[in-house]
Design an enzyme around this catalytic site. Structure first.
Site, PDB file in Angstrom:
ATOM      1  N   SER A 133      48.769  36.084  17.827  1.00 14.75           N
ATOM      2  CA  SER A 133      48.567  35.358  16.573  1.00 14.75           C
ATOM      3  C   SER A 133      47.145  35.649  16.120  1.00 14.75           C
ATOM      4  O   SER A 133      46.298  36.002  16.952  1.00 14.75           O
ATOM      5  CB  SER A 133      48.709  33.853  16.835  1.00 14.75           C
ATOM      6  OG  SER A 133      48.275  33.105  15.716  1.00 14.75           O
ATOM      7  N   TYR A 146      47.699  25.435  21.757  1.00 16.06           N
ATOM      8  CA  TYR A 146      48.339  26.672  21.289  1.00 16.06           C
ATOM      9  C   TYR A 146      47.325  27.824  21.272  1.00 16.06           C
ATOM     10  O   TYR A 146      47.612  28.918  21.762  1.00 16.06           O
ATOM     11  CB  TYR A 146      48.910  26.435  19.895  1.00 16.06           C
ATOM     12  CG  TYR A 146      49.529  27.663  19.245  1.00 16.06           C
ATOM     13  CD1 TYR A 146      50.738  28.183  19.684  1.00 16.06           C
ATOM     14  CD2 TYR A 146      48.896  28.303  18.178  1.00 16.06           C
ATOM     15  CE1 TYR A 146      51.315  29.291  19.071  1.00 16.06           C
ATOM     16  CE2 TYR A 146      49.462  29.411  17.558  1.00 16.06           C
ATOM     17  CZ  TYR A 146      50.669  29.902  18.006  1.00 16.06           C
ATOM     18  OH  TYR A 146      51.232  31.008  17.410  1.00 16.06           O
TER      19      TYR A 146
HETATM   20  N1  NAP Z   1      55.173  31.549  12.111  1.00 17.56           N
HETATM   21  C1  NAP Z   1      53.876  31.741  12.212  1.00 17.56           C
HETATM   22  O1  NAP Z   1      53.084  31.342  11.315  1.00 17.56           O
HETATM   23  C2  NAP Z   1      53.313  32.489  13.390  1.00 17.56           C
HETATM   24  C3  NAP Z   1      51.967  32.955  13.301  1.00 17.56           C
HETATM   25  C4  NAP Z   1      51.427  33.623  14.387  1.00 17.56           C
HETATM   26  C5  NAP Z   1      52.181  33.838  15.525  1.00 17.56           C
HETATM   27  N2  NAP Z   1      53.475  33.370  15.594  1.00 17.56           N
HETATM   28  C6  NAP Z   1      54.218  33.626  16.826  1.00 17.56           C
HETATM   29  O2  NAP Z   1      55.416  34.296  16.517  1.00 17.56           O
HETATM   30  C7  NAP Z   1      56.369  34.051  17.557  1.00 17.56           C
HETATM   31  C8  NAP Z   1      57.713  33.723  16.930  1.00 17.56           C
HETATM   32  O3  NAP Z   1      57.605  32.540  16.181  1.00 17.56           O
HETATM   33  P1  NAP Z   1      58.345  32.321  14.770  1.00 17.56           P
HETATM   34  O4  NAP Z   1      57.309  32.108  13.757  1.00 17.56           O
HETATM   35  O5  NAP Z   1      59.368  33.365  14.561  1.00 17.56           O
HETATM   36  O6  NAP Z   1      59.000  30.879  15.028  1.00 17.56           O
HETATM   37  P2  NAP Z   1      60.542  30.458  15.346  1.00 17.56           P
HETATM   38  O7  NAP Z   1      61.427  30.911  14.246  1.00 17.56           O
HETATM   39  O8  NAP Z   1      60.472  29.021  15.649  1.00 17.56           O
HETATM   40  O9  NAP Z   1      60.901  31.301  16.642  1.00 17.56           O
HETATM   41  C9  NAP Z   1      60.477  30.951  17.931  1.00 17.56           C
HETATM   42  C10 NAP Z   1      61.440  31.573  18.899  1.00 17.56           C
HETATM   43  O10 NAP Z   1      60.954  31.408  20.255  1.00 17.56           O
HETATM   44  C11 NAP Z   1      62.065  31.011  21.024  1.00 17.56           C
HETATM   45  N3  NAP Z   1      61.701  30.343  22.267  1.00 17.56           N
HETATM   46  C12 NAP Z   1      60.968  29.218  22.439  1.00 17.56           C
HETATM   47  N4  NAP Z   1      60.882  28.934  23.744  1.00 17.56           N
HETATM   48  C13 NAP Z   1      61.587  29.900  24.413  1.00 17.56           C
HETATM   49  C14 NAP Z   1      61.865  30.157  25.768  1.00 17.56           C
HETATM   50  N5  NAP Z   1      61.451  29.352  26.752  1.00 17.56           N
HETATM   51  N6  NAP Z   1      62.609  31.260  26.084  1.00 17.56           N
HETATM   52  C15 NAP Z   1      63.056  32.080  25.112  1.00 17.56           C
HETATM   53  N7  NAP Z   1      62.844  31.867  23.812  1.00 17.56           N
HETATM   54  C16 NAP Z   1      62.110  30.791  23.466  1.00 17.56           C
HETATM   55  C17 NAP Z   1      62.891  30.120  20.106  1.00 17.56           C
HETATM   56  O11 NAP Z   1      64.187  30.019  20.653  1.00 17.56           O
HETATM   57  P3  NAP Z   1      65.187  28.745  20.436  1.00 17.56           P
HETATM   58  O12 NAP Z   1      65.997  29.093  19.212  1.00 17.56           O
HETATM   59  O13 NAP Z   1      65.998  28.715  21.675  1.00 17.56           O
HETATM   60  O14 NAP Z   1      64.323  27.538  20.259  1.00 17.56           O
HETATM   61  C18 NAP Z   1      62.826  30.946  18.839  1.00 17.56           C
HETATM   62  O15 NAP Z   1      63.763  31.989  18.859  1.00 17.56           O
HETATM   63  C19 NAP Z   1      55.784  32.928  18.416  1.00 17.56           C
HETATM   64  O16 NAP Z   1      55.243  33.498  19.602  1.00 17.56           O
HETATM   65  C20 NAP Z   1      54.661  32.358  17.558  1.00 17.56           C
HETATM   66  O17 NAP Z   1      53.631  31.801  18.316  1.00 17.56           O
HETATM   67  C21 NAP Z   1      54.049  32.708  14.547  1.00 17.56           C
END
Ligand code: NAP
Length: 269
Positions: A133, A146
């Protein structure tokens, strides 16, 4: 030859967009997730296999890798995308929240790396993409736990790349800024402690501005594009900012005495 990618957390957001993009680019995709039975739309896509993988369960990591090799015969790239955020005053967080944050975002990602490295070393190539991130290089209030997890991912990834380069293995770090996904809703675990009201005013001022950044951000497909670049650009470039370039440059150039008040002012408007 068709290539194969394994993605964690592919049930929604960035992981799901990445799975769809690689499939559209003629890759075979192991779209791994905690509940593959719920991914009805992804299940209909050809050359895309929904496989169970919970990053906090080492057995499920091992069996997801085995299943991918069984179905597609090889693995060329792994995307460590699964993650969530504990948000709120640090003092209000429970031990369970802090542990789960690190078990998922850090230890889970490390476990996936440890399971795939012997295979990549043997085949003398492979790319590991770690979704960190911009919050792994700078910080905002109320995200201390986080940020600690994402700073850990940055440090881990940067160190690991020295060790594995001679085996032809690339480590790539994706640094998204705010992206509109489920992250700002169901992937947030809010820290709140009964009777602790001292932070209420700060939270009330800061939280809406932080949420707004997520709501107005681009969708996960821009991150999927950056992940595709990272895997296919044939370079040893390590970091890929997405919707975060300007603020990361500012962080690098400005001293703390200038940068930290800027963040405070932007968040506590
Ligand atoms: N959105 C942002 O602004 C942003 C910015 C910077 C970085 N990120 C990073 O991007 C990544 C993806 O996030 P996103 O934005 O796409 O959010 P998201 O749509 O909420 O996706 C998060 C994913 O992680 C999965 N997950 C959580 N715990 C898990 C576990 N123990 N084992 C396997 N899967 C697990 C969730 O699965 P379930 O469906 O089972 O819950 C979901 O598929 C994360 O690492 C986040 O920190 C996001």
């Amino acid at each position: 030859m068709e290539k194969v990618i394994l993605i964690t957390g592919a049930s929604s957001g960035i992981g799901k967009e990445t799975a769809k993009l690689f499939q559209a680019k003629n890759w075979k995709v192991a779209a791994t997730m905690r509940s593959p039975e719920k991914a009805e739309d992804l299940q209909k896509i050809v050359d895309l296999e929904c496989i169970k993988l919970d990053v906090t369960d080492p057995d499920s990591i091992r069996s997801a890798i085995d299943r991918t090799l069984e179905v597609f015969g090889r693995i060329d790239a792994v995307v460590n995308n699964a993650g969530f955020a504990v948000v709120g005053p640090f003092e209000a967080a429970t031990s369970e929240q802090i542990e789960r944050q690190f078990e998922t975002n850090v230890l889970g990602l490390m476990s996936v790396c440890r399971e795939i490295l012997p295979y990549f070393r043997e085949q003398k190539r492979g790319t590991i993409v770690n979704v960190a991130s911009m919050g792994g290089r700078l910080t905002f209030p109320l995200y201390s736990i986080y940020h600690a997890s994402k700073w850990a991912v940055e440090g881990f990834s940067e160190s690991l790349q020295y060790e594995v380069k001679e085996f032809g293995i690339k480590i790539k770090i994706i640094e998204p800024g705010p992206i509109k996904t489920d992250f700002y809703e169901r992937s947030m675990s809010i820290s709140k402690k009964e009777g602790l009201t001292a932070y209420d005013n700060f939270v009330a001022r800061a939280m809406p501005n932080m949420q707004k950044a997520g709501e107005t951000g681009p969708d996960g497909s821009v991150v999927a594009e950056a992940i595709y670049d990272a895997v296919t650009d044939d370079s040893w470039k390590m970091r890929y900012p997405v919707n975060s370039r300007a603020i990361l440059i500012a962080r690098r150039l400005l001293p703390d005495a200038l940068f930290l008040p800027l963040i405070r002012k932007a968040i506590l408007r």
